[in-house]
Design a protein around this motif. Structure first.
Motif, PDB file in Angstrom:
ATOM      1  N   UNK A 240     -44.453  -1.078  50.544  1.00 10.87           N
ATOM      2  CA  UNK A 240     -43.040  -0.738  50.395  1.00 10.87           C
ATOM      3  C   UNK A 240     -42.178  -1.850  50.995  1.00 10.87           C
ATOM      4  N   UNK A 241     -42.673  -2.456  52.075  1.00 10.23           N
ATOM      5  CA  UNK A 241     -41.938  -3.576  52.669  1.00 10.23           C
ATOM      6  C   UNK A 241     -41.933  -4.764  51.704  1.00 10.23           C
ATOM      7  N   UNK A 242     -43.091  -4.996  51.047  1.00 10.15           N
ATOM      8  CA  UNK A 242     -43.170  -6.062  50.038  1.00 10.15           C
ATOM      9  C   UNK A 242     -42.125  -5.832  48.950  1.00 10.15           C
ATOM     10  N   UNK A 243     -42.078  -4.562  48.496  1.00  6.17           N
ATOM     11  CA  UNK A 243     -41.154  -4.200  47.424  1.00  6.17           C
ATOM     12  C   UNK A 243     -39.719  -4.496  47.831  1.00  6.17           C
ATOM     13  N   UNK A 244     -39.319  -4.042  49.032  1.00  2.12           N
ATOM     14  CA  UNK A 244     -37.944  -4.267  49.457  1.00  2.12           C
ATOM     15  C   UNK A 244     -37.717  -5.740  49.779  1.00  2.12           C
ATOM     16  N   UNK A 245     -38.721  -6.392  50.381  1.00  2.46           N
ATOM     17  CA  UNK A 245     -38.577  -7.800  50.739  1.00  2.46           C
ATOM     18  C   UNK A 245     -38.284  -8.649  49.512  1.00  2.46           C
ATOM     19  N   UNK A 246     -39.016  -8.384  48.427  1.00  2.00           N
ATOM     20  CA  UNK A 246     -38.836  -9.152  47.199  1.00  2.00           C
ATOM     21  C   UNK A 246     -37.434  -8.925  46.630  1.00  2.00           C
ATOM     22  N   UNK A 247     -36.991  -7.655  46.681  1.00  2.00           N
ATOM     23  CA  UNK A 247     -35.656  -7.339  46.177  1.00  2.00           C
ATOM     24  C   UNK A 247     -34.578  -8.052  47.004  1.00  2.00           C
ATOM     25  N   UNK A 248     -34.770  -8.047  48.334  1.00  2.00           N
ATOM     26  CA  UNK A 248     -33.790  -8.694  49.202  1.00  2.00           C
ATOM     27  C   UNK A 248     -33.758 -10.195  48.920  1.00  2.00           C
ATOM     28  N   UNK A 249     -34.947 -10.805  48.746  1.00  2.00           N
ATOM     29  CA  UNK A 249     -35.006 -12.244  48.459  1.00  2.00           C
ATOM     30  C   UNK A 249     -34.238 -12.553  47.182  1.00  2.00           C
ATOM     31  N   UNK A 250     -34.376 -11.673  46.193  1.00  2.00           N
ATOM     32  CA  UNK A 250     -33.745 -11.913  44.900  1.00  2.00           C
ATOM     33  C   UNK A 250     -32.235 -11.690  44.971  1.00  2.00           C
ATOM     34  N   UNK A 251     -31.821 -10.533  45.539  1.00  2.00           N
ATOM     35  CA  UNK A 251     -30.403 -10.193  45.486  1.00  2.00           C
ATOM     36  C   UNK A 251     -29.617 -10.729  46.668  1.00  2.00           C
ATOM     37  N   UNK A 252     -30.329 -11.134  47.727  1.00  2.00           N
ATOM     38  CA  UNK A 252     -29.634 -11.761  48.835  1.00  2.00           C
ATOM     39  C   UNK A 252     -29.315 -13.214  48.510  1.00  2.00           C
ATOM     40  N   UNK A 253     -29.710 -13.672  47.328  1.00  2.00           N
ATOM     41  CA  UNK A 253     -29.421 -15.042  46.931  1.00  2.00           C
ATOM     42  C   UNK A 253     -30.359 -16.049  47.577  1.00  2.00           C
ATOM     43  N   UNK A 254     -31.495 -15.589  48.113  1.00  2.00           N
ATOM     44  CA  UNK A 254     -32.416 -16.520  48.745  1.00  2.00           C
ATOM     45  C   UNK A 254     -33.336 -17.179  47.728  1.00  2.00           C
ATOM     46  N   UNK A 255     -33.575 -16.519  46.605  1.00  2.00           N
ATOM     47  CA  UNK A 255     -34.556 -17.054  45.665  1.00  2.00           C
ATOM     48  C   UNK A 255     -34.131 -16.751  44.236  1.00  2.00           C
ATOM     49  N   UNK A 256     -34.488 -17.643  43.311  1.00  2.00           N
ATOM     50  CA  UNK A 256     -34.265 -17.390  41.894  1.00  2.00           C
ATOM     51  C   UNK A 256     -35.323 -16.390  41.428  1.00  2.00           C
ATOM     52  N   UNK A 257     -35.142 -15.773  40.242  1.00  2.00           N
ATOM     53  CA  UNK A 257     -36.158 -14.817  39.785  1.00  2.00           C
ATOM     54  C   UNK A 257     -37.561 -15.411  39.746  1.00  2.00           C
ATOM     55  N   UNK A 258     -37.693 -16.674  39.315  1.00  2.00           N
ATOM     56  CA  UNK A 258     -39.047 -17.234  39.232  1.00  2.00           C
ATOM     57  C   UNK A 258     -39.614 -17.499  40.616  1.00  2.00           C
TER      58      UNK A 258
END
Lengths: 453, 200
Positions: A240-258
């Motif tokens: 669940x942490x992985x799931x939220x971590x990935x979402x945060x990385x994406x929507x926090x502007x830290x990472x592009x989708x790829x």
């Protein structure tokens, strides 16, 4: 040659070659090359491979293999069963809680793995036997898993949405977010139906018990102690942490989708190494080779679909068809219904990836002209294609379930699935009436678009 | 790790029937082609190993891209292209393996209603058709590779890596796929023989 004849010829040749059983990727490519050879300048044949390469070398498209890697890393471990067992322990007290736990476990797993059939097999292989042991009718149990599995292409990260984002030139981040609201709505409806159907089966079992004294496992109460419940958590929380971590990385502007896909797959591999001890070459190699098999097949279909649509648009077939649809001047909702009906019919035979890439150039311009928001339409189209995964004749999830529980009759499975198909179509109607169910979240997180509607 | 979980494809209309991950030599392979069939199995295995490394490499490259940008505040310019090269290369190189296990899915609705003999003819025609398309594609990939090499073409980014690298991977992959399809076409045509004899 008139446009109509050319268009018809193109359609008929495509159908004949596809129904010959030639792999979808090669049939699309062959049709493209054939029409290039006959109707386009000879020089265009020289650039076929360059076209395909340039279309495929998009970093957004190439996040697909990495999302598949993330999914198959999680899918190949016991993570699915653990997630399911934890849900069961925490919801055991609610009437129909076991069924609801299965729906929730499917939704969470789908959000981590991004694949419908993988979700069905991961949650279903533990969930279906358990539900049947506890007295659920086989068709009901199969229906819950088949329907729960379809959430895989609606909840982010979904391969289907990546393709739609590319084909419709819409923001992938926005599409991912737009899938969440309808996904939650579907989970809610599925859970309500599970509780309702449980009550029906429970009452029937009670009547049978009162009349004949025949006991049913449905009537047995089940309890989990608090310590049992908490002991389930350590194996589930990291995912669940992985799931939220990935979402945060994406929507926090830290990472592009790829980048998110790359990061997610590395984190998933690290997690299964730590939690399940899956790190040796002989453990990881099957995950990688299954990913390659899967993604190669998909990327070939995608590359060749793009060649196919390039030819279709060079010959002005897609534009003429789009103009023809616009010229029909159908009312907005008739147009939408007609298009969705065609998507359903195509879903009988084709995987969602080819439906999107083949039809986007034809369907999207008229929809845009009619004032529909294309992000919203992507969600509606995805839900409609989800039904294609579970309805006969070729619903893939049905095959997966037959694989897990070969003794459940196909008729039972289908009867168990139909209520869920109805709920999904109902959801389409609800989202059409209230588009903000899909669009509110992306507007909130990413700022509003100027919606044409 | 649970080995019982069936692995199933993502978002497809039909599951490839019996497509495991194991290559085998079809019983109808003529003796003179068996060495080639064995060689292909070995080559595909090697290529799959390369593909796995490329897949991991691209995931690591993209991860490092996120990390370096946010920890070291350096700009990232080559990562996206490098992972594109890895993934495009893996896709094309592994296509022959996927074909070897018949993992490229098609619409099989017709096969169940055709009589056995007609179905064999259908399969042979489909294989030869695929071969024709892939051989054409392989040939055009080779000319593209030659052009990129001779003219020293690069991508248009600031990193500007030479384009012959991905084109080479595409050409090699398509050539391997064509050889695989040629073998499978011979086998499928070979399978028509006994039924012809029955008819005679």
């Amino acid at each position: 040659m008139s446009m109509l004849v050319l268009g018809l010829l193109f359609g008929v040749v495509t159908l004949v070659i596809m129904f010959s059983g030639m792999p979808i990727a090669f049939s699309l490519g062959a049709v493209g090359v054939l029409f290039m050879a006959v109707f386009m300048p000879a020089s265009s044949l020289d650039t076929v491979t360059q076209n395909v390469y340039e279309e495929m070398s998009s970093i957004t498209l190439l996040s697909i293999p990495l999302f598949i890697l993330k999914g198959s890393a999680i899918g190949r471990t016991r993570a699915g069963q653990d997630l399911y067992a934890a849900m069961h322990a925490w919801m055991g007290r609610i009437p129909g809680g076991l069924g609801i736990a299965n729906v929730f476990a499917c939704a969470l797993f789908a959000a981590m793995a991004g694949s419908s059939p993988a979700t069905c097999s991961a949650i279903g292989s533990a969930g279906i036997p358990e539900m049947r042991r506890r007295g659920y009718s086989p068709g009901f149990a199969a229906g819950i898993i088949a329907a729960g599995g379809t959430l895989g292409i609606l909840l982010p990260p979904s391969v289907t949405m990546i393709l739609y984002a590319v084909a419709a030139e819409q923001s992938l981040g926005r599409l991912f977010l737009a899938g969440i609201g309808p996904g939650v709505l579907l989970v809610g409806l599925f859970a309500l139906w599970a509780a309702f159907q449980y009550q029906r089966e429970y009452r029937a079992a009670r009547r049978r018990f009162d009349a004949t004294g025949q006991a049913s496992p449905l009537l047995v109460d089940e309890h989990f102690t608090m310590s049992q419940r908490f002991s389930m958590l350590p194996r589930v929380l990291p995912f669940l942490i992985l799931l939220t971590g990935v979402m945060v990385a994406l929507y926090g502007g830290y990472a592009t989708p790829s980048e998110t896909a790359g990061l997610g797959s590395i984190l998933a591999l690290a997690l299964i190494a730590v939690i399940y001890g899956v790190w040796r070459v002989r453990d990881v190699a099957p995950i990688l080779s299954a990913t390659l098999k899967e993604s190669t097949m998909l990327m070939f279909i995608i590359g060749m679909s793009l060649l196919f649509s390039y030819v279709m648009s060079y010959l002005h077939i897609s534009q003429s068809m789009a103009q023809w649809i616009v010229a029909l001047a159908l009312s907005k909702w008739v147009l939408l219904a007609a298009i969705l009906l065609m998507v359903i019919v195509m879903g009988f035979f084709l995987p969602p990836v080819s439906i999107i890439l083949m039809t986007a150039p034809i369907f999207l311009p008229p929809l845009k002209a009619a004032g529909f928001d294309l992000v919203w339409f992507g969600i509606v189209m995805t839900i409609v294609m989800e039904t294609g995964l579970i309805h006969p004749p070729v619903g893939l999830n049905i095959f997966v379930i037959k694989n897990i529980a070969p003794d459940i009759a196909l008729g039972d499975i289908i009867r168990g699935i139909i209520p869920f198909v109805v709920l999904m179509l109902l959801t389409v109607v609800v989202i059409s009436a209230f588009p903000s169910i899909a669009t509110a979240l992306p507007d909130l997180v990413m700022g509003p678009l100027s919606h044409p509607t | 790790m649970n080995a019982d979980l069936p692995h199933v494809p993502v978002g497809l209309a039909a599951a490839p029937a019996g497509a495991g991950l194991h290559q085998h030599i079809d019983a109808a392979t003529p003796p003179w082609l068996r060495p080639l069939a064995r060689a292909l199995i070995t080559v595909n295995r090697g290529v799959m190993a390369l593909g796995m490394l490329a897949l991991l490499a691209s995931a690591l490259i993209l991860t490092s891209s996120v990390v370096t940008r946010y920890l070291l505040h350096t700009s990232t310019d080559w990562q996206d292209e490098a992972s594109v090269f890895c993934l495009v290369g893996a896709t094309f190189l592994c296509s022959a393996f996927v074909q070897a296990i018949r993992g490229h899915i098609g619409i099989e609705a017709v096969s169940s209603i055709l009589p056995e003999r007609v179905n064999r003819v259908r399969i042979a025609l489909v294989d030869v058709g695929c071969l024709a398309f892939c051989a054409f594609f392989a040939w055009k990939s080779c000319t593209l590779l030659h052009e990129a090499w001779a003219e020293g073409q690069t991508t248009s980014s600031s990193w500007a890596p030479p384009l012959w690298i991905p084109y080479l991977l595409m050409a090699l992959g398509m050539l391997l796929l064509s050889v695989q399809l040629a073998l499978q076409s011979v086998v499928s045509v070979n399978k028509l023989r006994p039924s012809l004899r029955e008819g005679a």
